[in-house]
Design a protein around this motif. Sequence first.
Motif, PDB file in Angstrom:
ATOM      1  N   VAL A   1       3.422  18.954 -18.510  1.00 44.56           N
ATOM      2  CA  VAL A   1       4.605  19.459 -17.808  1.00 44.56           C
ATOM      3  C   VAL A   1       5.053  18.473 -16.742  1.00 44.56           C
ATOM      4  CG1 VAL A   1       5.394  21.215 -16.206  1.00 44.56           C
ATOM      5  CG2 VAL A   1       4.098  21.878 -18.218  1.00 44.56           C
ATOM      6  N   LEU A   2       4.093  17.982 -15.993  1.00 45.01           N
ATOM      7  CA  LEU A   2       4.439  17.037 -14.933  1.00 45.01           C
ATOM      8  C   LEU A   2       5.126  15.808 -15.516  1.00 45.01           C
ATOM      9  CD1 LEU A   2       4.049  17.172 -11.938  1.00 45.01           C
ATOM     10  CD2 LEU A   2       2.072  15.686 -12.143  1.00 45.01           C
TER      11      LEU A   2
ATOM     12  N   VAL B   1       8.617  16.643 -16.549  1.00 42.44           N
ATOM     13  CA  VAL B   1       9.481  16.814 -15.379  1.00 42.44           C
ATOM     14  C   VAL B   1       9.877  15.468 -14.804  1.00 42.44           C
ATOM     15  CG1 VAL B   1       9.485  17.545 -12.981  1.00 42.44           C
ATOM     16  CG2 VAL B   1       8.705  19.094 -14.737  1.00 42.44           C
TER      17      VAL B   1
ATOM     18  N   VAL C   1      12.424  13.733 -16.843  1.00 41.28           N
ATOM     19  CA  VAL C   1      13.782  14.259 -16.692  1.00 41.28           C
ATOM     20  C   VAL C   1      14.400  13.813 -15.376  1.00 41.28           C
ATOM     21  CG1 VAL C   1      15.057  16.380 -16.266  1.00 41.28           C
ATOM     22  CG2 VAL C   1      13.484  16.252 -18.176  1.00 41.28           C
TER      23      VAL C   1
ATOM     24  N   VAL D   1      17.646  10.420 -12.383  1.00 41.01           N
ATOM     25  CA  VAL D   1      18.361  10.884 -11.204  1.00 41.01           C
ATOM     26  C   VAL D   1      17.936  10.111  -9.976  1.00 41.01           C
ATOM     27  CG1 VAL D   1      18.746  12.871  -9.737  1.00 41.01           C
ATOM     28  CG2 VAL D   1      18.573  13.167 -12.194  1.00 41.01           C
TER      29      VAL D   1
END
Lengths: 502, 162, 319
Positions: free
Chosen positions: C8-9, C12, C15, C19
């Motif tokens: 999951v990390l 994340v 993603v 940004v």
Amino acid sequence: MPGIEYLLEALTPFNIMLALCGVIAGTVIGSLPGLTATMAVAVLVPITFSMPPASALILMGAIYTGAIYGGAYAAILLNTPGTPSAIATTFDGFPMAKRGDGDLAVTLACLASVTGGLVGAAFLLGLAPPLAKVALAFGPVEYFWLAVFGLTLISALSEGNLLKGLIGACFGLLLSSIGIAEISADVRFTFGSQVLLGGIETVSALIGLYCVPVLIDLVATPDKHLKVTHQPKGFRLMEALAISWKHKFNLIRSSVIGTLVGILPGAGGSIAGLVAYSEARRVSKRTEHFGTGEPEGVQATESANNATVGGGFIPTLVLGIPGTPPDAVILGALLIQGVRTGPNLFTQEGSIVYTFIYGLFLATILMLPVGLVIGRYAYKIIITVPKAMLVPTVAFMTMIGTFSIRNSVSDVIIMITLGVIGWVLNRAGYSPSPIVLGLILGRIAEQGFVQAWTIGAATEELGLMFFGRPISLAIIAFICLSLFYPLVRARWIGRRRKVRAD
Amino acid sequence: MQTDTPEEVVRRDVGGMVTAAVFILIAVIALWDTTTMVDADSYVFPRAVAIAMIVFCLLLIAWDLMRPTSGNGDVSAPGASTVRRVSLVVTMLVSTALMPVLGFLVSGFAAFVSIMLIAMYDPWTRFRTLVYPLVCAAFVVGFYFLFAELLLVPLPIGSLFE
Amino acid sequence: MKLMRLAVLASVLAVSAPVAIAAGPDNYPDKSVNYIIPFGPGGESDITARHQQAFFKKLFGEDLVISYKPGGGGAVGWSQLNGMKGDGYTIMGINLPHIVIKPRQKNVGFATNDITGVFMFHYTPDALVVTMDSPFKTVQDVIDYAKANPGKLTTSGSGKGTANHLAQVRFDKMAGVKTTYVAFKGTGKAVTALLGEQVKAEWGYTSIGAKHEGKVRLLAVAMEKRHPKFPDVPTFKELGFDIVSGAYRGIAVPKSTPEPIRAKLSGMIAQINADPEFRKRMENDGMALLDVGYADYQAFVDEKAEVYLEAAREAGVIK
């Protein structure tokens, strides 16, 4: 039929595809608590720039229709109105689901929604310009009395304890005053907090007060969420059709009510559903059973709220004044395309308007198969998914849905807090519906009252203002009817029983 | 005042009355706040409502004292677990509060898994241990995609990751 | 379980990594810009934003993504502006007189000077609006009626402490009359009240004249020169009333946005404003354009603030 020559234009493959995709997307989006029709339409506005105006309207209208219908799923199966227009659907829809008639309720909702949508579109087609005048005749005073009429529903929703219902409604009315007042630019009840500046958002309050208590009780025991009395096979369509035919007057009356309420700018689907429910309950032979799972209740609200789609377009297209919030977005999209609304729209740019209206008919009819299929799967999913998956999914949906309304984390915290309060109040015998009624109607009642007062005081016709206008008097008559009719009827029935017994 | 006879067990609607008392308090606070309002238009409505609320609450308490009923609130099912209830609420609140810091995906996934555990009543079979966490991840990522990419909702990225 | 957490990390981070890459002023903008409107969809701010959206894409090749953060008449959005990322990819609409008046009323979470405006691109001039078949044909008719019937002339407008309200207050003072202002929630409701003849006139904007052409008449506009779309409507100045005002709209960025990006953004909005097609569309919708760039922003706001605050004090909206 006016503009019949544009029927074929509405039936181009492109438009049919738009209508179908719009209805499907709208239904799915509307069923997710927190996602409203307004949001769905707003996201699609840029896409519509590249389309001809009529097609853009068809797409947005289809999504709007689907979303209003989709709100019924969560209302029936999770006691959470997916959109505010489905509030009244929870009153009888959820009890039906709990006793095992959830699939019947969903099918009934579909049939009712299609009926309502068709009636609303029919009014839009034939009577738009004259009906638009009705929208203008509704001034602040009429809105005030309409809100009061909505509040009389409290007596029906208080589960026998009228005082608790009234207290709940007062609480809701106070909650609606939190934040910056529109009519006076004062900041109220925020106690210095920035979080409450925007006030309590209606949809997040709905989700909090209705859905969270259900979740809290779901985790507490290993029992199943909804009772399942039979294997879900088929849609129970025949049964639903029979019931719909039996109560056809209810369907027609509720659809007309929905159309009329939709015409009033600022009223919207939630009020349409509540008014239709109130009337259906009053004239039904099974009044006492309303609230325990009466199919008539579901029919009344679902036909009324879908009728607001067609009804809401009347002031939007004729006057350029949005009837409901999604109409405001649609109006904006039209303006950018250079389409000027007004009576000319029907005469000079008839192709746009009539192609759109027939497209709306098409989308509503398509909602029947789409709605039945999606509804069946929704029902199956909710009853077969194990609790350990159902609860987190719904909790998660409520959190992300609430966030998306105003892109605000504090809204989510408020939602959860209200949920806890709602659960505690349920324990103490206070139902959440009067609170929600107060929250929604409070703003309308207050604004109407203060505006009417200001105008009446300025023109020195205060008494005439509140009690002298024809539409107001009609609404006041309904208020009295709504309050006293049950009492009169009870006495009358009691007297007849006594006569028979003697 | 009515005196209780020994045979009668008078069950009062304590919940209802206590809540009514709390509502009176809320109404009083509301009335106090209206004194800070500048424009007359602002406080007319709230004051009327708050006063009505106090009246109704007093009526309720008086009525209940004179004609006790057992109240009409929801009754808890036998064996209802308070621990799970409280955990659910706490989990939702904490994960929401942490969302601006940890970002949507992390706090959302943590919340999802935690709530799943809170709602879990069935025994953990091998199948479940394998499949459930995957389904959790699928849901969280799926919803993220639907909201952030399709509906263009600016979900928090999390100050930790910026 | 540990593997799950790592996965999951990792996802994340994957993603959020794009940004995190900072944008320098040279390649700005190189991805879509988030344009937050502090009101609900369908209003005037939304419509002007939609116009800009089309031209932003045409001129700069990137998407302008519009999202809404309504609440408190804009206060919710503005109070959260400086907490947002200042990399130039988050911009917010601002309105005068709102950002001047609101902080003075109560603690609304921001002060006027907290707002870092980069450009004011348009305004909707105030206008006195009546229905097409109203007995009032000129502003003088209105004044005569008001003098003969003090307090009885009801006018609608959007909200209190807004441009509409302040225009009514100033007019009353200058003309020496007493009229009654009835606040409605938003311009749409105010227009409905006028059309339904619940009130005798409306303090609105020129854009109402365009939107409801054929149903309403403008008696006067609060501009320096007559509006190109309404050449027959006199300005208040011509009639002897020094009222030049309206609602101004612009764009602001979070305080942490670096100077070069602020300047570049200001230039970009100026470019959109200069596009003749854009100007034509805006004017057709009854809006007026102005160009106050980043350098002139503060002086502009200060100047307007003086006028607004004085009118607000008279109206009793602020102490």
